[in-house]
Scaffold this active site. Structure first.
Site, short mmCIF file in Angstrom:
data_model
loop_
_atom_site.label_atom_id
_atom_site.label_comp_id
_atom_site.label_asym_id
_atom_site.label_seq_id
_atom_site.Cartn_x
_atom_site.Cartn_y
_atom_site.Cartn_z
N HIS A 167 0.85 -1.20 0.00
CA HIS A 167 0.00 0.00 0.00
C HIS A 167 0.89 1.26 0.00
O HIS A 167 0.88 2.04 0.97
CB HIS A 167 -0.86 -0.06 1.27
CG HIS A 167 -1.97 0.92 1.39
ND1 HIS A 167 -1.82 2.27 1.21
CD2 HIS A 167 -3.27 0.73 1.70
CE1 HIS A 167 -2.99 2.87 1.42
NE2 HIS A 167 -3.89 1.95 1.72
N GLU A 272 -0.90 1.37 -5.30
CA GLU A 272 -0.76 0.12 -4.55
C GLU A 272 -0.76 -1.09 -5.48
O GLU A 272 -1.62 -1.19 -6.36
CB GLU A 272 -1.92 0.01 -3.55
CG GLU A 272 -2.07 1.25 -2.68
CD GLU A 272 -3.40 1.29 -1.93
OE1 GLU A 272 -3.88 0.22 -1.52
OE2 GLU A 272 -3.94 2.40 -1.75
#
Ligand code: BG6
Length: 298
Positions: A167, A272
């Protein structure tokens, strides 16, 4: 291990240890090609700065640094699920980012390149009940280029469905001025509305002028962040992932998050590498899956 033992076991001229924010133990790398800092809490890369460059990763000044809470910024590892849990009592994005990882290996034998490996197993997880036996290994290669690789193994005797993400929060001069290329023509789910709804097909480059929370589907392609403010392009490549999330919380959501400064959305964007939506992975007993991201400044 305390800092002294860590230094003795894993230290080198280019690798030291400290108690960072929240008294979390961190690994500090300064190998001439780049500087980096990895927190054992979450195996969380908090800093990556190639020599002479502006920091590549964004960190919130309002981040929590507390046990069983995620760090805001850098590279959270979302596992064994991405997003909200099926059970609302469980934390978003899984327990990997909430857990204390073990340092397994540091190799600094090559000039300008440091490899750091961390592991997580059920015995390390305190935040939630562990749903099934597993092994996780996170490897960072810190050099002029950053490579991050998460290997996950299903150690149970039944099939497990996994969704996950690296992320990554990127530091940009001004989110409103950047363009993001590489996803033209790709369909996406729009998650701003809360539910998963079909958002449409990306037309040209992405610009951030409102809350953006999209899962781009069926894409393994590289993405580029063009940042005129810092006069650079960040190339984000990935492997083992067929979905890409682009996220910026913009004004209202930033204000609603206690661990995110009200104005900080101006200086970040998340790109991400993800396994989610139709790209969830079904791991047979004993099977492994590897997802990775590679970051290069151009
Ligand atoms: O606040 P968290 O749990 O770190 O999640 C941040 C964001 O992570 C993104 O990956 C999600 O797509 C967003 O919906 C979410 O808001």
């Amino acid at each position: 291990m305390n800092l002294e033992e860590l230094q003795k076991t894993f230290g080198a001229d280019t690798v030291t240890f400290r108690k960072g924010p929240g008294e979390f133990t961190t690994v500090i790398i300064d190998n001439g090609a780049a500087e980096a800092e990895i927190c054992l809490h979450g195996a969380h890369l908090m800093k990556f700065v190639p020599a002479g460059a502006v920091p590549v990763l964004w960190m919130s000044k309002s981040s929590w640094f507390e046990p069983n809470r995620p760090i805001r910024g850098g590279v959270p590892i979302c596992w064994p699920y991405f997003g909200a849990a099926a059970d609302p009592a469980l934390p978003a994005h899984g327990f990997a980012r909430l857990s204390e990882w073990n340092l397994a290996e540091i190799d600094s034998s090559e000039k300008g390149m440091t490899r750091v490996a961390l592991t997580l197993s059920p015995a390390d997880v305190t935040a939630v009940p562990v749903p099934f036996p597993f092994e996780l290994r996170m490897e960072f290669v810190i050099g002029k280029v950053l490579q991050m690789t998460l290997t996950m193994k299903n150690c149970s005797d039944s099939e497990q469905i996994i969704t996950d993400a690296l992320h990554t929060y990127f530091n940009v001069k001004s989110a409103g001025a950047i363009t993001i290329s590489g996803l033209d023509g790709v369909s996406y789910e729009d998650r701003v509305v809360g539910a998963k709804v079909f958002g449409g097909v990306q037309d040209g480059d992405i610009r951030i002028d409102r809350e953006v929370d999209r899962v781009y589907l069926d894409t393994a392609d590289a993405v580029e962040i063009h940042d005129p403010g810092y006069d650079r392009t960040i190339l984000v490549e990935k492997f083992g992932s067929e979905s890409t999330v682009v996220w910026n919380p913009w004004i209202r959501k930033s204000q609603a998050m206690p661990d995110f400064g009200d104005d900080e959305y101006h200086t970040m964007v998340c790109i991400e590498a993800v396994n989610a939506a139709k790209d969830r992975r079904i791991l047979a007993p004993g099977a492994t899956h590897v997802i990775s991201q590679k970051i290069t400044l151009k």
